[in-house]
Design a protein around this motif. Structure first.
Motif, mmCIF file in Angstrom:
data_model
loop_
_atom_site.group_PDB
_atom_site.id
_atom_site.type_symbol
_atom_site.label_atom_id
_atom_site.label_comp_id
_atom_site.label_asym_id
_atom_site.label_seq_id
_atom_site.Cartn_x
_atom_site.Cartn_y
_atom_site.Cartn_z
ATOM 1 N N TYR A 17 45.619 41.787 34.118
ATOM 2 C CA TYR A 17 46.846 41.987 34.894
ATOM 3 C C TYR A 17 46.550 42.439 36.325
ATOM 4 N N GLU A 18 45.664 43.427 36.486
ATOM 5 C CA GLU A 18 45.356 43.967 37.818
ATOM 6 C C GLU A 18 44.717 42.905 38.703
ATOM 7 N N PHE A 19 43.794 42.123 38.117
ATOM 8 C CA PHE A 19 43.147 41.072 38.900
ATOM 9 C C PHE A 19 44.179 40.026 39.334
ATOM 10 N N VAL A 20 45.016 39.602 38.409
ATOM 11 C CA VAL A 20 46.030 38.593 38.718
ATOM 12 C C VAL A 20 46.943 39.072 39.835
ATOM 13 N N GLN A 21 47.336 40.340 39.784
ATOM 14 C CA GLN A 21 48.219 40.883 40.821
ATOM 15 C C GLN A 21 47.516 40.904 42.179
ATOM 16 N N ASP A 22 46.230 41.294 42.183
ATOM 17 C CA ASP A 22 45.470 41.303 43.441
ATOM 18 C C ASP A 22 45.315 39.893 44.004
ATOM 19 N N ASP A 36 35.377 32.748 49.357
ATOM 20 C CA ASP A 36 34.716 34.044 49.548
ATOM 21 C C ASP A 36 35.600 35.192 49.071
ATOM 22 N N LYS A 37 36.866 35.137 49.404
ATOM 23 C CA LYS A 37 37.779 36.211 49.002
ATOM 24 C C LYS A 37 37.949 36.238 47.486
ATOM 25 N N LEU A 38 38.049 35.066 46.877
ATOM 26 C CA LEU A 38 38.210 35.006 45.429
ATOM 27 C C LEU A 38 36.962 35.541 44.726
ATOM 28 N N GLU A 39 35.803 35.169 45.203
ATOM 29 C CA GLU A 39 34.553 35.672 44.607
ATOM 30 C C GLU A 39 34.456 37.183 44.753
ATOM 31 N N ARG A 40 34.899 37.697 45.900
ATOM 32 C CA ARG A 40 34.869 39.147 46.123
ATOM 33 C C ARG A 40 35.831 39.864 45.177
ATOM 34 N N LEU A 41 37.013 39.309 44.962
ATOM 35 C CA LEU A 41 37.967 39.897 44.026
ATOM 36 C C LEU A 41 37.418 39.902 42.604
ATOM 37 N N VAL A 42 36.777 38.803 42.209
ATOM 38 C CA VAL A 42 36.186 38.708 40.868
ATOM 39 C C VAL A 42 35.101 39.768 40.699
ATOM 40 N N GLU A 43 34.259 39.922 41.707
ATOM 41 C CA GLU A 43 33.172 40.906 41.630
ATOM 42 C C GLU A 43 33.715 42.330 41.563
ATOM 43 N N GLU A 44 34.697 42.650 42.397
ATOM 44 C CA GLU A 44 35.288 43.987 42.391
ATOM 45 C C GLU A 44 35.958 44.284 41.056
ATOM 46 N N TYR A 45 36.627 43.302 40.517
ATOM 47 C CA TYR A 45 37.308 43.493 39.234
ATOM 48 C C TYR A 45 36.305 43.725 38.113
ATOM 49 N N ILE A 55 35.468 32.696 37.916
ATOM 50 C CA ILE A 55 36.253 31.577 38.438
ATOM 51 C C ILE A 55 36.403 30.500 37.373
ATOM 52 N N THR A 56 35.378 30.331 36.551
ATOM 53 C CA THR A 56 35.452 29.351 35.456
ATOM 54 C C THR A 56 36.603 29.682 34.524
ATOM 55 N N LYS A 57 36.760 30.968 34.210
ATOM 56 C CA LYS A 57 37.860 31.379 33.328
ATOM 57 C C LYS A 57 39.205 31.079 33.982
ATOM 58 N N LEU A 58 39.313 31.291 35.294
ATOM 59 C CA LEU A 58 40.555 31.011 36.011
ATOM 60 C C LEU A 58 40.908 29.526 35.939
ATOM 61 N N LEU A 59 39.897 28.689 36.046
ATOM 62 C CA LEU A 59 40.126 27.244 35.955
ATOM 63 C C LEU A 59 40.475 26.840 34.529
ATOM 64 N N ASP A 60 39.857 27.497 33.546
ATOM 65 C CA ASP A 60 40.112 27.162 32.140
ATOM 66 C C ASP A 60 41.574 27.392 31.756
ATOM 67 N N VAL A 61 42.126 28.490 32.246
ATOM 68 C CA VAL A 61 43.524 28.790 31.907
ATOM 69 C C VAL A 61 44.482 28.203 32.931
ATOM 70 N N LYS A 62 43.945 27.356 33.821
ATOM 71 C CA LYS A 62 44.749 26.675 34.841
ATOM 72 C C LYS A 62 45.508 27.651 35.744
ATOM 73 N N PHE A 63 44.900 28.818 35.971
ATOM 74 C CA PHE A 63 45.495 29.776 36.896
ATOM 75 C C PHE A 63 45.471 29.231 38.318
ATOM 76 N N CYS A 64 44.425 28.485 38.643
ATOM 77 C CA CYS A 64 44.293 27.913 39.974
ATOM 78 C C CYS A 64 43.471 26.628 39.902
ATOM 79 N N ARG A 65 43.430 25.918 40.992
ATOM 80 C CA ARG A 65 42.596 24.720 41.095
ATOM 81 C C ARG A 65 41.924 24.728 42.458
#
Length: 285
Positions: A17-22, A36-45, A55-65
């Protein structure tokens, strides 16, 4: 790739939830986020959370493309749901709402001449759905304008901010409030409200003379949807004309007065900078 289902998507949103909101906040207003920003958010989370993200998980659940530019675009289905969850809506130009109105009117025009039973039912259902989309968009626009206007009213720190507040208030009035009023205006023959009145009259008559229970039931649904829509639009129009418009006008006038006073105090030792000469009310002697 994991198997997508309603439970899978809901679990993803619950676990992260927190990552999605960020990610949602970082991608506004166009809901595009650079790599770069997405990778930084993933690392911080991943550092601060017990659950892992990639990012692979985000693509798997079709959160983004991923776009050809290497940026990532959040899926519109997620955007609509997250705006509702976070109560954080983006502003669309009134032209977008006008297009919905045009779609409804086109469907209605076709419905009045259609003779095929199945197509009439489909047209009625489409009108109901687009009316619902239109109401949601109006509610979203009104709520976001109120939120931003309250924030604008509370934020007055220096002369530059005051000038910006005036410009913003004028822009919102010209680009959003006035066009929205025209779309919703009761007495305008080409307004959305006028179209609803036509649809209400038509569906009210047809629900009694339609052939077969199924078609009568669809006309009843359409009639009920239009009644609800008119009540909702009345409430939104009242907010726009009686609350939001005057509030923006006060922001403009108050900001002009405050900015003028700020300019006066700032140049008290340099009276030659005043646009209008200050009268000599007190002599030094």
């Amino acid at each position: 790739m994991i198997r997508l289902s309603g439970k899978t998507i809901l679990k993803f949103l619950q676990d992260h939830y927190e990552f999605v909101q960020d990610a949602f906040n970082s991608s506004k207003p166009d809901f595009i986020i650079d790599l770069d920003k997405l990778e930084r958010l993933v690392e911080e989370y991943n550092v601060s959370s017990k659950t892992s993200m990639s990012i692979t998980k985000l693509l798997d659940v079709k959160f983004c493309r991923q776009l050809p530019t290497k940026d990532y675009k959040i899926n519109k289905s997620y955007v609509d749901f997250l705006q509702f969850i976070f109560d954080d809506f983006t502003l669309d130009l009134p032209q977008t709402l006008k297009e919905k109105y045009t779609t409804i009117f086109d469907f209605f025009t076709t419905l009045k001449t259609e003779v095929n039973l199945d197509r009439r039912i489909v047209l009625i259902q489409n009108i109901i759905n687009v009316i619902e989309d239109f109401l949601y968009a109006i509610h979203r626009q009104t709520q976001r304008l109120f939120t931003d206007t309250e924030r604008l009213r509370a934020d007055a720190t220096d002369y530059i901010d005051l000038t910006k507040r005036i410009e913003t208030a004028v822009y919102w009035t010209d680009e959003y409030i006035n066009p929205l009023n025209k779309i919703l205006e009761r007495d305008h023959p080409e307004s959305f409200y006028a179209a609803l009145v036509q649809i209400q009259t038509y569906s009210h008559e047809r629900q009694y003379i339609a052939d077969g229970y199924k078609l009568k039931r669809e006309y009843q649904k359409l009639y009920g949807s239009v009644l609800f829509a008119r009540a909702e639009l009345d409430a939104n129009l009242q907010k726009l004309t009686r609350e939001l418009g005057p509030l923006l006008d006060r922001i403009k006038s108050d900001s002009m007065i405050l900015s003028g006073f700020y300019h006066f105090v700032e140049n008290i030792d340099y009276p030659e900078k005043y646009i209008v000469p200050v009268p000599q009310l007190i002599k030094k002697t």
